[in-house]
Enzyme design. Structure first.
Site, mmCIF file in Angstrom:
data_model
loop_
_atom_site.group_PDB
_atom_site.id
_atom_site.type_symbol
_atom_site.label_atom_id
_atom_site.label_comp_id
_atom_site.label_asym_id
_atom_site.label_seq_id
_atom_site.Cartn_x
_atom_site.Cartn_y
_atom_site.Cartn_z
ATOM 1 N N ASP A 83 9.039 6.249 1.875
ATOM 2 C CA ASP A 83 7.826 5.490 2.161
ATOM 3 C C ASP A 83 6.782 6.493 2.655
ATOM 4 O O ASP A 83 7.072 7.271 3.576
ATOM 5 C CB ASP A 83 8.125 4.438 3.240
ATOM 6 C CG ASP A 83 6.985 3.453 3.398
ATOM 7 O OD1 ASP A 83 5.830 3.897 3.585
ATOM 8 O OD2 ASP A 83 7.235 2.241 3.324
ATOM 9 N N VAL A 84 5.598 6.461 2.053
ATOM 10 C CA VAL A 84 4.607 7.504 2.389
ATOM 11 C C VAL A 84 4.031 7.356 3.805
ATOM 12 O O VAL A 84 3.249 8.187 4.239
ATOM 13 C CB VAL A 84 3.449 7.580 1.348
ATOM 14 C CG1 VAL A 84 3.963 7.980 -0.015
ATOM 15 C CG2 VAL A 84 2.672 6.273 1.296
ATOM 16 N N LYS A 87 -10.180 3.649 0.313
ATOM 17 C CA LYS A 87 -10.424 4.523 -0.837
ATOM 18 C C LYS A 87 -11.628 5.447 -0.595
ATOM 19 O O LYS A 87 -11.664 6.574 -1.088
ATOM 20 C CB LYS A 87 -10.588 3.687 -2.113
ATOM 21 C CG LYS A 87 -9.293 2.990 -2.527
ATOM 22 C CD LYS A 87 -8.143 3.981 -2.743
ATOM 23 C CE LYS A 87 -6.881 3.323 -3.251
ATOM 24 N NZ LYS A 87 -5.788 4.274 -3.539
ATOM 25 N N ARG A 144 6.178 3.345 -11.018
ATOM 26 C CA ARG A 144 5.607 2.470 -12.054
ATOM 27 C C ARG A 144 4.095 2.689 -12.142
ATOM 28 O O ARG A 144 3.518 3.514 -11.424
ATOM 29 C CB ARG A 144 5.914 1.012 -11.753
ATOM 30 C CG ARG A 144 5.155 0.486 -10.556
ATOM 31 C CD ARG A 144 5.412 -0.981 -10.291
ATOM 32 N NE ARG A 144 4.390 -1.523 -9.406
ATOM 33 C CZ ARG A 144 4.473 -2.694 -8.801
ATOM 34 N NH1 ARG A 144 5.522 -3.462 -8.961
ATOM 35 N NH2 ARG A 144 3.482 -3.114 -8.032
ATOM 36 N N TYR A 176 -9.262 -2.299 1.705
ATOM 37 C CA TYR A 176 -8.976 -1.450 0.535
ATOM 38 C C TYR A 176 -10.158 -0.530 0.236
ATOM 39 O O TYR A 176 -9.996 0.675 0.042
ATOM 40 C CB TYR A 176 -8.669 -2.338 -0.674
ATOM 41 C CG TYR A 176 -8.294 -1.554 -1.921
ATOM 42 C CD1 TYR A 176 -7.026 -1.005 -2.062
ATOM 43 C CD2 TYR A 176 -9.209 -1.359 -2.958
ATOM 44 C CE1 TYR A 176 -6.663 -0.285 -3.197
ATOM 45 C CE2 TYR A 176 -8.864 -0.643 -4.097
ATOM 46 C CZ TYR A 176 -7.590 -0.108 -4.210
ATOM 47 O OH TYR A 176 -7.242 0.615 -5.327
#
Ligand code: NAD
Length: 343
Positions: free
Chosen positions: A153-154, A253, A104, A249
């Site tokens: 699942d990564v 990144k 998605r 987060y």
């Protein structure tokens, strides 16, 4: 070069009262034409027109992105024939792509874009069975690609290896990887962040990106494929978001951006290119949670374009990075954020 002999000249400028005292231009000095003369040529015939200038300026406010269900269209092989060399470089005819998090959101939309520029096969890797399957079905129905869904699942290196072997066996090659799988934990103060939560986020966003890239690179190296990889990082890898607290987060990144650069240098010798896309605030399910509604207003206010990114706003950049149109780009981080990071 600036030398000490320039100092008297600067001193005389400093004593020039008009130069320093009046930073705004006097009205008479403002250049404001009433029209713009335009000369155009069609089939060698000259035409000219004067464009009147009457508007005080463009309204920069564009309404927030709406949730439009995008449809992918196939690129017919016959359409390839008429393309100019420049446009041809934007195509991926006969290539095969792997898209993690492609069930998605941004991943699915970028998969649709790859389908529209001619890939013959797409493997979606996602941990959500229902959305992953639906995505593969849509890609196959809409764009006619050979689409496969892998419920992976990564965080799971062994499952990734198995899936990547199967993709390579089935298609005979892997040319493009888009790593879009990722999660975000917002509004958690660093002092309250659970150890397990922090580790889990880093495991998905950073380790997951590495594990998939490594498995795909091994296949590319073995098959001598001059492949391309695109990691979906975030502007949060270079700035600290406001007002929500999300140290894990942001850290993850920043790591994805640095991983992009590191792998780009290591794998350049095999002809593999690795670039990152760093989106600003996008209008996806990740952000469509009621607890973020008030903050979303602040994000939009702080974005010069006055909107969130639409789910397909990364598509053309992804195509650029996946194709030969970006042949000399590797290890770069492309920010695409409606101008957010400018303020
Ligand atoms: N939406 C934004 O505003 C925004 C901004 C900057 C960067 N990003 C990044 O873009 C990427 C895609 O975000 P999105 O908005 O499309 O999110 P999304 O939640 O709509 O889609 C993410 C997909 O990744 C899958 N996924 C999550 N964890 C996984 C795991 N462990 N293994 C396999 N699949 C997993 C989910 O099932 C989902 O289908 C993410 O990496 C995100 O951090 C998003």
């Amino acid at each position: 070069m600036f030398t000490s002999r320039h100092i008297p000249r600067l001193a005389s400028l400093a004593t020039n009262a008009r130069f320093f005292r009046n930073p705004t231009c006097p009205k008479a000095d403002v250049i404001r034409a009433k029209e713009v003369p335009v000369v155009s040529f069609k089939d060698g015939e000259r035409a000219s027109v004067d464009l009147p200038i009457d508007s005080p300026g463009l309204d920069p406010v564009i309404p927030p992105g709406v949730d439009v269900k995008q449809v992918a269209y196939p690129l017919a092989p016959s359409n390839l024939k008429g393309l100019t060399p420049t446009l041809k470089k934007f195509t991926l005819h006969g290539k095969v792509a792997v898209v993690t998090g492609g069930g998605r959101g941004l991943g699915f939309n970028m998969a649709q874009a790859l389908a529209e520029v001619g890939v013959k096969g797409i493997a979606i890797m996602d941990r959500q069975q229902d959305v992953g399957e639906a995505a593969a079905k849509e890609l196959s129905e809409q764009a006619g690609v050979d689409a496969r869904f892998y419920a992976v699942d990564v965080r799971d290196g062994a499952a990734i290896d198995q899936a990547v072997h199967d993709i390579s066996d089935h298609f005979g090659q892997i040319d493009v990887l888009i790593n879009s799988a990722g999660i975000a934990d917002s509004n958690i103060k660093a002092e309250n962040y659970g150890h397990g939560m922090f580790r889990n986020l880093i495991d998905i966003n950073v380790t997951g990106t590495f594990l998939v890239a490594q498995a795909v690179a091994r296949q590319m190296i073995k098959n001598k494929t001059r492949g391309t990889m695109i990691f979906i990082a975030s502007m949060s890898g270079s700035i600290v978001n406001y007002p929500q607290e999300q140290s894990a987060y942001n850290t993850s990144k920043a790591a994805v951006v640095q991983l992009t650069k590191s792998l780009a240098t290591e794998w350049a010798r095999y002809g593999i290119r690795v670039n990152a896309i760093s989106p600003g605030y996008m209008d996806t399910a990740l952000n469509r949670v009621p607890t973020l509604d008030a903050q979303k207003k602040i994000w939009i206010e702080n974005t010069p374009q006055k909107r969130l990114g639409a789910v397909d706003d990364l598509n053309n950049l992804a195509v650029f990075l996946a194709t030969d149109s970006s042949a000399f780009s590797t290890g770069s981080n492309y920010v695409i954020d409606g101008g957010y990071t400018l303020w």
